[in-house]
Design a protein around this motif. Structure first.
Motif, PDB file in Angstrom:
ATOM      1  N   PRO A   1      -9.192   7.584   1.839  1.00 54.23           N
ATOM      2  CA  PRO A   1      -8.645   6.637   1.039  1.00 54.23           C
ATOM      3  C   PRO A   1      -8.770   5.209   1.283  1.00 54.23           C
ATOM      4  CG  PRO A   1      -7.460   8.608   1.890  1.00 54.23           C
ATOM      5  CD  PRO A   1      -8.986   8.779   2.852  1.00 54.23           C
ATOM      6  N   ASP A   2      -9.118   4.889   2.592  1.00 54.72           N
ATOM      7  CA  ASP A   2      -9.472   3.067   3.323  1.00 54.72           C
ATOM      8  C   ASP A   2     -10.967   2.664   3.016  1.00 54.72           C
ATOM      9  OD1 ASP A   2     -10.628   5.247   4.870  1.00 54.72           O
ATOM     10  OD2 ASP A   2      -9.121   3.891   7.009  1.00 54.72           O
TER      11      ASP A   2
ATOM     12  N   GLY B   1       3.651   6.149  -3.436  1.00 57.90           N
ATOM     13  CA  GLY B   1       4.696   6.417  -4.488  1.00 57.90           C
ATOM     14  C   GLY B   1       6.035   6.615  -3.028  1.00 57.90           C
ATOM     15  N   VAL B   2       5.367   5.969  -1.913  1.00 58.28           N
ATOM     16  CA  VAL B   2       6.285   5.950  -1.141  1.00 58.28           C
ATOM     17  C   VAL B   2       7.414   4.999  -0.974  1.00 58.28           C
ATOM     18  CG1 VAL B   2       5.966   5.555   1.786  1.00 58.28           C
ATOM     19  CG2 VAL B   2       5.179   7.246   0.761  1.00 58.28           C
TER      20      VAL B   2
ATOM     21  N   TRP C   1       0.252  -1.374  -0.157  1.00 55.86           N
ATOM     22  CA  TRP C   1      -0.270   0.209  -0.019  1.00 55.86           C
ATOM     23  C   TRP C   1       0.626   1.431   0.210  1.00 55.86           C
ATOM     24  CZ3 TRP C   1      -3.112  -3.856  -0.612  1.00 55.86           C
ATOM     25  CH2 TRP C   1      -4.801  -3.535  -0.750  1.00 55.86           C
ATOM     26  N   LEU C   2       2.007   1.183   0.371  1.00 54.29           N
ATOM     27  CA  LEU C   2       2.896   2.134   0.884  1.00 54.29           C
ATOM     28  C   LEU C   2       3.815   2.402  -0.812  1.00 54.29           C
ATOM     29  CD1 LEU C   2       4.853   1.535   3.901  1.00 54.29           C
ATOM     30  CD2 LEU C   2       2.835   3.360   3.478  1.00 54.29           C
TER      31      LEU C   2
ATOM     32  N   TRP D   1      -2.169   4.745   3.761  1.00 50.78           N
ATOM     33  CA  TRP D   1      -2.667   5.986   3.454  1.00 50.78           C
ATOM     34  C   TRP D   1      -2.220   6.893   4.485  1.00 50.78           C
ATOM     35  CZ3 TRP D   1      -5.709   9.444   5.031  1.00 50.78           C
ATOM     36  CH2 TRP D   1      -7.219   9.113   6.629  1.00 50.78           C
ATOM     37  N   LYS D   2      -2.148   7.265   5.298  1.00 49.02           N
ATOM     38  CA  LYS D   2      -2.059   8.124   6.507  1.00 49.02           C
ATOM     39  C   LYS D   2      -0.344   8.592   6.417  1.00 49.02           C
ATOM     40  CE  LYS D   2      -5.361   7.341   9.786  1.00 49.02           C
ATOM     41  NZ  LYS D   2      -6.433   6.636  10.817  1.00 49.02           N
ATOM     42  N   LEU D   3       0.507   7.629   6.345  1.00 49.80           N
ATOM     43  CA  LEU D   3       2.121   8.171   6.151  1.00 49.80           C
ATOM     44  C   LEU D   3       2.132   8.473   4.895  1.00 49.80           C
ATOM     45  CD1 LEU D   3       3.954   4.619   7.489  1.00 49.80           C
ATOM     46  CD2 LEU D   3       3.429   7.068   8.715  1.00 49.80           C
ATOM     47  N   ALA D   4       1.311   7.978   3.978  1.00 53.41           N
ATOM     48  CA  ALA D   4       1.825   8.374   2.348  1.00 53.41           C
ATOM     49  C   ALA D   4       1.229   9.311   2.572  1.00 53.41           C
ATOM     50  CB  ALA D   4       1.237   7.496   1.244  1.00 53.41           C
ATOM     51  N   THR D   5      -0.076  10.278   3.063  1.00 58.30           N
ATOM     52  CA  THR D   5      -0.250  12.052   3.194  1.00 58.30           C
ATOM     53  C   THR D   5       1.095  12.182   3.249  1.00 58.30           C
ATOM     54  OG1 THR D   5      -2.214  11.187   3.411  1.00 58.30           O
ATOM     55  CG2 THR D   5      -1.851  13.073   3.696  1.00 58.30           C
ATOM     56  N   VAL D   6       0.972  12.414   5.059  1.00 59.41           N
ATOM     57  CA  VAL D   6       1.966  13.335   6.026  1.00 59.41           C
ATOM     58  C   VAL D   6       3.506  13.422   4.666  1.00 59.41           C
ATOM     59  CG1 VAL D   6       3.300  12.975   6.807  1.00 59.41           C
ATOM     60  CG2 VAL D   6       0.763  12.735   7.845  1.00 59.41           C
ATOM     61  N   LEU D   7       3.712  11.847   3.979  1.00 61.15           N
ATOM     62  CA  LEU D   7       4.755  11.971   2.977  1.00 61.15           C
ATOM     63  C   LEU D   7       5.350  12.685   2.251  1.00 61.15           C
ATOM     64  CD1 LEU D   7       6.553   8.444   3.906  1.00 61.15           C
ATOM     65  CD2 LEU D   7       7.328  10.875   4.554  1.00 61.15           C
ATOM     66  N   LYS D   8       3.840  13.253   1.364  1.00 63.23           N
ATOM     67  CA  LYS D   8       3.542  13.353  -0.085  1.00 63.23           C
ATOM     68  C   LYS D   8       3.211  14.384   0.253  1.00 63.23           C
ATOM     69  CE  LYS D   8       3.199  10.831  -3.195  1.00 63.23           C
ATOM     70  NZ  LYS D   8       4.597  10.733  -3.845  1.00 63.23           N
ATOM     71  N   GLN D   9       2.595  15.175   1.281  1.00 58.56           N
ATOM     72  CA  GLN D   9       2.641  17.022   1.365  1.00 58.56           C
ATOM     73  C   GLN D   9       3.345  17.498   2.374  1.00 58.56           C
ATOM     74  OE1 GLN D   9      -1.806  17.312   1.249  1.00 58.56           O
ATOM     75  NE2 GLN D   9      -2.431  15.396   0.740  1.00 58.56           N
ATOM     76  N   PRO D  10       4.368  17.310   2.084  1.00 59.13           N
ATOM     77  CA  PRO D  10       5.798  18.635   2.931  1.00 59.13           C
ATOM     78  C   PRO D  10       4.682  19.548   3.737  1.00 59.13           C
ATOM     79  CG  PRO D  10       5.974  18.053   1.098  1.00 59.13           C
ATOM     80  CD  PRO D  10       5.516  17.450   1.019  1.00 59.13           C
ATOM     81  N   GLU D  11       3.613  20.252   3.003  1.00 54.29           N
ATOM     82  CA  GLU D  11       3.905  21.370   2.971  1.00 54.29           C
ATOM     83  C   GLU D  11       2.632  21.403   4.827  1.00 54.29           C
ATOM     84  OE1 GLU D  11       0.547  19.940   0.255  1.00 54.29           O
ATOM     85  OE2 GLU D  11       2.546  20.351   0.571  1.00 54.29           O
ATOM     86  N   MET D  12       2.174  20.393   4.716  1.00 53.49           N
ATOM     87  CA  MET D  12       1.229  20.133   6.014  1.00 53.49           C
ATOM     88  C   MET D  12       2.209  20.309   6.878  1.00 53.49           C
ATOM     89  SD  MET D  12      -0.411  16.333   5.669  1.00 53.49           S
ATOM     90  CE  MET D  12      -1.120  16.808   7.593  1.00 53.49           C
ATOM     91  N   SER D  13       1.194  21.414   7.854  1.00 47.54           N
ATOM     92  CA  SER D  13       2.055  21.182   8.645  1.00 47.54           C
ATOM     93  C   SER D  13       2.171  20.337  10.003  1.00 47.54           C
ATOM     94  CB  SER D  13       0.895  22.739   9.741  1.00 47.54           C
ATOM     95  OG  SER D  13      -0.385  21.816  10.104  1.00 47.54           O
ATOM     96  N   GLU D  14       3.009  20.947  10.970  1.00 46.92           N
ATOM     97  CA  GLU D  14       3.200  20.056  11.941  1.00 46.92           C
ATOM     98  C   GLU D  14       2.822  19.463  12.867  1.00 46.92           C
ATOM     99  OE1 GLU D  14       6.406  18.181  11.941  1.00 46.92           O
ATOM    100  OE2 GLU D  14       6.379  19.382  10.304  1.00 46.92           O
ATOM    101  N   GLU D  15       1.596  20.133  13.125  1.00 48.97           N
ATOM    102  CA  GLU D  15      -0.210  19.881  13.904  1.00 48.97           C
ATOM    103  C   GLU D  15      -1.468  19.000  13.635  1.00 48.97           C
ATOM    104  OE1 GLU D  15      -3.499  22.022  15.812  1.00 48.97           O
ATOM    105  OE2 GLU D  15      -1.744  23.372  15.387  1.00 48.97           O
ATOM    106  N   ALA D  16      -1.232  19.224  12.075  1.00 44.67           N
ATOM    107  CA  ALA D  16      -1.964  18.650  10.974  1.00 44.67           C
ATOM    108  C   ALA D  16      -0.883  16.882  11.049  1.00 44.67           C
ATOM    109  CB  ALA D  16      -2.303  19.126   9.465  1.00 44.67           C
TER     110      ALA D  16
END
Length: 549
Positions: free
Chosen positions: A522-523, A54-55, A49-50, A349-364
């Motif tokens: 995504p799940d 694209g991870v 799944w990762l 899907w949560k790891l992939a979202t965080v890794l592929k959207q570096p513009e996300m804030s640390e809090e998000a």
């Protein structure tokens, strides 16, 4: 190869941008006997799944070769549904055997035959119980991984890791040449079973108990229409139970039971240190006394002590636990491997979202990754409690256990399954369709029969099935009826796929709301149900709150 647009939807028109180093280190551990309760598929599914998103993923495994024993064999409907996302459900079905029925025996007398064909009809495209030997299941998953250029690094042991805040540095020991090396990754995931090195490293407690009975488990071949008829058989006696689950029509089956060795009545072997010394010949007399069975060959035999335990945390910083590393339960219901696979899909899907959207804030990022533990640990607690209750019922030596085994179970269950509502309730629970994430931080608050956090109900009409769109691993909008005039424009701008289905009363029967917007994660779980006015604004607020897109 697939790229990922802003919404995370698969697109074949551009290549993914991958980091020069690995993003996720997945640690497997298939050498310990206790770890044979489903670790393999959990780690392989996580990697698949990762990779699909694209991870970059690096998998290490202490075992020398892939598993060769069948071990966990039941794959439930929810897992097959999710396998459609990567196009591997048909491969699994080709390997598996659909169990047509199960028989309930009490003291050698058959008390009931329960048909399992289409048991979950109208609930899922897969309304049956599928048996697949775990080694064949793992080979299928690993073959798919290899086809996309990902390989398991075997004979490699995790010695430890350091969480540096922005990444982790793991030290790996290579048994082939006796050397050690370090690897840097964004995250580490422990898929390494009940003796998890990752769990020990993060200081997670593994709370629970070990059941007193000593189980035996065997892969057998046999003959006879009575017990080798391609159907399941549960044999109940005053002291124990035996379960035969076939995985083909050719007389191959899994045999599970409780030994009478090491009990107060037969204290010949009463120490866990001696469990491994028990052979099939030691338990054969007990089996023959309980069952009139013609076993022609034993392909594998083992004993084990079953546990019910759950880690007090599934995450610490950049380290995560999935599968048996996080929770372990009795074999009742065949829930262990299935629960672990769902852990992996939820986390991937949560790891992939965080890794592929570096513009996300640390809090998000923190909020999204924290939702893994809150969602999956809550469900694991429910599974552990339910399987513990089932196991205690089957093995209790008191008067209540006697009454349940000899009177209530043989008569109430056959009567209950005659009613559609009871069959649906039993199937939903056993197949994990009942799993929901209501109350999660990722859910929009709403009330009604169908709520945010629920699995999207499967509905088939004359126009087709609504699950046909779920083969993309991405956020989606489903409208059953007429969408608002601006919804299409919003979806195009946000990069979220929109699917509109012609309204049918069958959708209402399943709890779906006419003309409402059903937002799918995504799940394939519902993130929110939006109806009325200002839907586009409320969708913006939802994603703004999560920090996604």
């Amino acid at each position: 190869m697939y790229g990922v647009n802003k919404a995370g939807c698969a697109r074949a028109d551009r290549q993914p941008t991958l980091r020069s180093r690995m993003d996720v280190l997945a640690v497997l551990g298939l050498t310990h006997m206790v770890s044979t309760l489903g670790v393999g598929p959990t780690g392989l599914v996580l990697a698949l799944w990762l990779q699909h998103q694209g991870v970059t993923v690096h998998i290490v495994d202490q075992a020398t070769v892939p598993a060769t024993k069948s071990r966990a064999i039941v794959v439930h409907a929810r897992i097959i549904e999710l396998y459609r996302q990567l196009g591997i459900s048909d491969d699994l079905l080709a390997l598996g055997y659909k169990l047509p029925a199960t028989n309930l025996w009490v003291h050698g007398q058959r008390k009931a035959q329960i048909s399992l064909q289409n048991f979950g009809c109208e609930l899922t495209p897969y309304p049956f119980m599928l048996t697949v030997p775990q080694d064949e299941h793992e080979k299928m998953l690993e073959k798919r991984l290899n086809s996309v250029g990902v390989y398991v690094q075997r004979r490699t042991k995790l010695q430890g890791f350091v969480d540096r805040g922005a990444s982790i540095t793991a030290t790996l020991f290579h048994e082939a040449d006796g050397t050690s090396s370090t690897h840097e990754a964004s995250y580490i995931v422990g898929c390494d079973g009940a003796h998890s090195a990752v769990r020990h490293a993060i200081g997670a407690k593994y709370e629970g108990e070990t059941y007193k009975p000593l189980f035996y488990i065997a892969d057998i071949e046999g003959e006879g229409d009575r017990l080798f008829n391609g159907e399941g058989n549960l044999m109940i006696t005053n002291q124990s139970f035996n379960l035969i689950v076939p995985y083909d029509k050719a007389g191959h089956a899994r045999l599970v039971g409780i030994t009478s060795l090491g009990t107060e009545e037969n204290p010949t072997i009463d120490s866990p240190d001696h469990d491994h010394q028990i052979t099939f010949e030691d338990v054969r007399p007990q089996i023959m006394e309980t069952m009139d069975i013609n076993i022609t060959k034993v392909n594998w035999f083992s004993t084990y002590r079953s546990h019910h335990r759950i880690a007090d945390k599934f995450r610490s910083g950049r380290a995560f636990l999935v599968g048996d590393a996080a929770h372990i339960h009795s074999p009742v219901g065949g829930q262990g491997m299935n629960t672990g696979i769902m852990d992996s899909i939820n986390l991937a899907w949560k790891l992939a979202t965080v890794l592929k959207q570096p513009e996300m804030s640390e809090e998000a990022k923190h909020q999204l990754l924290e939702s893994y533990e809150s969602e999956r640990r809550s469900f694991a607690l429910k599974i552990v409690r339910s399987t513990d209750t089932g196991f205690t019922t089957l093995t209790s030596q008191g008067m209540l256990g006697y009454i349940l085994r000899n009177w209530l179970i043989p008569f109430i269950i056959p009567l209950a399954v005659k009613f559609e509502f009871a069959r649906k309730r039993i199937f939903r629970g056993a197949s994990q369709l009942i799993c929901n994430y209501r109350g999660s931080s990722l859910c929009q608050t709403n009330t009604g029969e169908l709520q945010s956090g629920d699995r999207l109900p499967w509905v088939k009409t004359d126009q087709g099935e609504n699950f046909s769109t779920l083969q993309d691993l991405c956020w989606q909008l489903h409208v059953y009826g007429e969408p608002g005039p601006e919804l299409g424009q919003w979806a195009q701008k946000a990069g979220v796929k929109l699917f509109v289905f012609q309204w049918s009363d069958l959708y209402a029967k399943a709890g779906l709301i006419e003309d409402a917007v059903h937002l799918l994660r995504p799940d394939q779980y519902i993130g929110g149900i939006f109806e009325g006015e200002s839907i586009e604004r409320r969708l913006d607020e939802y994603f703004l709150r999560l920090g996604i897109f």
